[in-house]
Design an enzyme around this catalytic site. Sequence first.
Site, mmCIF file in Angstrom:
data_model
loop_
_atom_site.group_PDB
_atom_site.id
_atom_site.type_symbol
_atom_site.label_atom_id
_atom_site.label_comp_id
_atom_site.label_asym_id
_atom_site.label_seq_id
_atom_site.Cartn_x
_atom_site.Cartn_y
_atom_site.Cartn_z
ATOM 1 N N ALA A 12 32.178 36.128 36.867
ATOM 2 C CA ALA A 12 33.581 36.333 36.509
ATOM 3 C C ALA A 12 34.041 37.673 37.058
ATOM 4 O O ALA A 12 33.227 38.522 37.430
ATOM 5 C CB ALA A 12 33.743 36.297 34.994
ATOM 6 N N CYS A 13 35.338 37.855 37.105
ATOM 7 C CA CYS A 13 35.936 39.093 37.592
ATOM 8 C C CYS A 13 35.339 40.274 36.826
ATOM 9 O O CYS A 13 35.188 40.181 35.606
ATOM 10 C CB CYS A 13 37.448 39.025 37.384
ATOM 11 S SG CYS A 13 38.340 40.397 38.104
ATOM 12 N N PRO A 14 34.946 41.334 37.467
ATOM 13 C CA PRO A 14 35.110 41.677 38.879
ATOM 14 C C PRO A 14 33.910 41.343 39.747
ATOM 15 O O PRO A 14 33.781 41.862 40.853
ATOM 16 C CB PRO A 14 35.322 43.193 38.822
ATOM 17 C CG PRO A 14 34.389 43.627 37.722
ATOM 18 C CD PRO A 14 34.458 42.498 36.698
ATOM 19 N N GLY A 15 33.036 40.474 39.280
ATOM 20 C CA GLY A 15 31.793 40.158 39.988
ATOM 21 C C GLY A 15 31.959 39.790 41.452
ATOM 22 O O GLY A 15 31.303 40.388 42.319
ATOM 23 N N ASP A 39 35.350 31.759 40.379
ATOM 24 C CA ASP A 39 36.424 32.417 39.631
ATOM 25 C C ASP A 39 37.718 32.333 40.438
ATOM 26 O O ASP A 39 37.795 32.886 41.535
ATOM 27 C CB ASP A 39 36.049 33.881 39.376
ATOM 28 C CG ASP A 39 37.102 34.647 38.596
ATOM 29 O OD1 ASP A 39 38.173 34.076 38.296
ATOM 30 O OD2 ASP A 39 36.849 35.825 38.289
#
Length: 77
Positions: A12-15, A39
């Site tokens: 998920a963000c910021p991944g 995402d």
Amino acid sequence: MVDIVVDSKGLACPGPITELIKAYKKAKNGDKIILYATDPGVKADSKAWCDRTKNKLVSIEEENGVFKVTIEIISKK
């Protein structure tokens, strides 16, 4: 020129953008980074990153919930 493939599916963000930045640090001008993510925020985030870093967003494709973002490195100093 090299294609650098980054698999950030499931993050998920910021991944996804964090993984993109790691790949960018290893890239050279002319290389392409191909980022896979699940995402949906990766679409806006990758556009913003390219605008900020002056690199070229080649394409964003989606298939079965997986986004494939292709970025050409053109402004690595």
